[in-house]
Design a protein around this motif. Sequence first.
Motif, PDB file in Angstrom:
ATOM      1  N   LEU A 224      69.928  52.004  16.026  1.00 41.94           N
ATOM      2  CA  LEU A 224      70.385  50.733  16.569  1.00 41.94           C
ATOM      3  C   LEU A 224      70.614  50.878  18.066  1.00 41.94           C
ATOM      4  O   LEU A 224      71.214  51.851  18.517  1.00 41.94           O
ATOM      5  N   PHE A 256      66.145  45.548   9.484  1.00 43.89           N
ATOM      6  CA  PHE A 256      65.859  45.956  10.856  1.00 43.89           C
ATOM      7  C   PHE A 256      64.514  45.404  11.325  1.00 43.89           C
ATOM      8  O   PHE A 256      63.553  45.321  10.546  1.00 43.89           O
ATOM      9  N   ASP A 260      66.040  45.446  17.113  1.00 44.15           N
ATOM     10  CA  ASP A 260      67.256  46.236  16.877  1.00 44.15           C
ATOM     11  C   ASP A 260      67.146  47.657  17.407  1.00 44.15           C
ATOM     12  O   ASP A 260      68.149  48.377  17.462  1.00 44.15           O
TER      13      ASP A 260
END
Length: 306
Positions: A224, A256, A260
Amino acid sequence: MSTLARSLIRYGYAPFMLLGINGAGIAVAATGAHKAWLLVLLAVAVAVSFTAEHLLPYQDSWNTPHGDTGRDTIHTFVNETLILASVAAIPALAALVPGDGIWPGDWPFLVQVLIAVVVADLGITLAHYASHKIGLLWRFHAVHHSVQRFYGLNGLMKHPLHQTIEMTAGVIPLLLAGLPVPVAAALSLTVAVQLLLQHSNADYRVGPLKYVLALNEGHRFHHLKWAGIGDVNFGLFTLIWDHLLRTHSYDPARRFTSTDLGMAAKPDYPTGYLAQLAEPFTRHGACQPTPQAPTVPGPAEPAKTA
């Protein structure tokens, strides 16, 4: 693709890699067969990895090159060569270690490999953790966090100096203990297989083992791009040390995309291979993100579990 074929990939891919490829590699190393067979097994693992990603992708868009395939191939070749060179150098390095070490050479070969995996996992995890906390190390580790998609070759998309630091942290305790070359050879294959699995775009499942094994479901949280949120799930092989460090995180509802991933603090990080090698030595390469929560409408921090 049929439901049966999807199920075979979803639930059979990881066991095939973890037990099949690694098991064959351990057998090859244990019997003293030519180490070229380990390269053959690695080639099979790469082929199976890409096949699984294209037949059952987590994100379809991650199967499309982002102008990164050539760069990542070079990273993979260079860093895999470093791993193999470290195995070849073990006899010379072992000669520098006083005494015969404490390695349990009379134990079953499989047990020796498992010991090597656990010890290496601890050293690599701690080096990885330190790379997120120490600015000098982060300069080199940032290369790995510039990825914009998850697929097999991402695992070895690392600055070679950082790859050397991580492998040194994992292998030095083993060398001091008297690690035999055949065990090291088997370990080198398991590292490569693990990196393929950990960064795979294949939508595979391992059930409750996702809380123990450091595979792609958990490792996505590590990538992330918001500082402070990706400081989780540092393990290479297992999440044991993350549970002990209280850095484990997982949210089953989280999905995701490429938006991200990467580094929010450095969205313009160089994408070329040579530029990435040079970046840690530049003034801009010193930029280490400070922990902060994403601003709305960014995604929320995943739930952390001890």
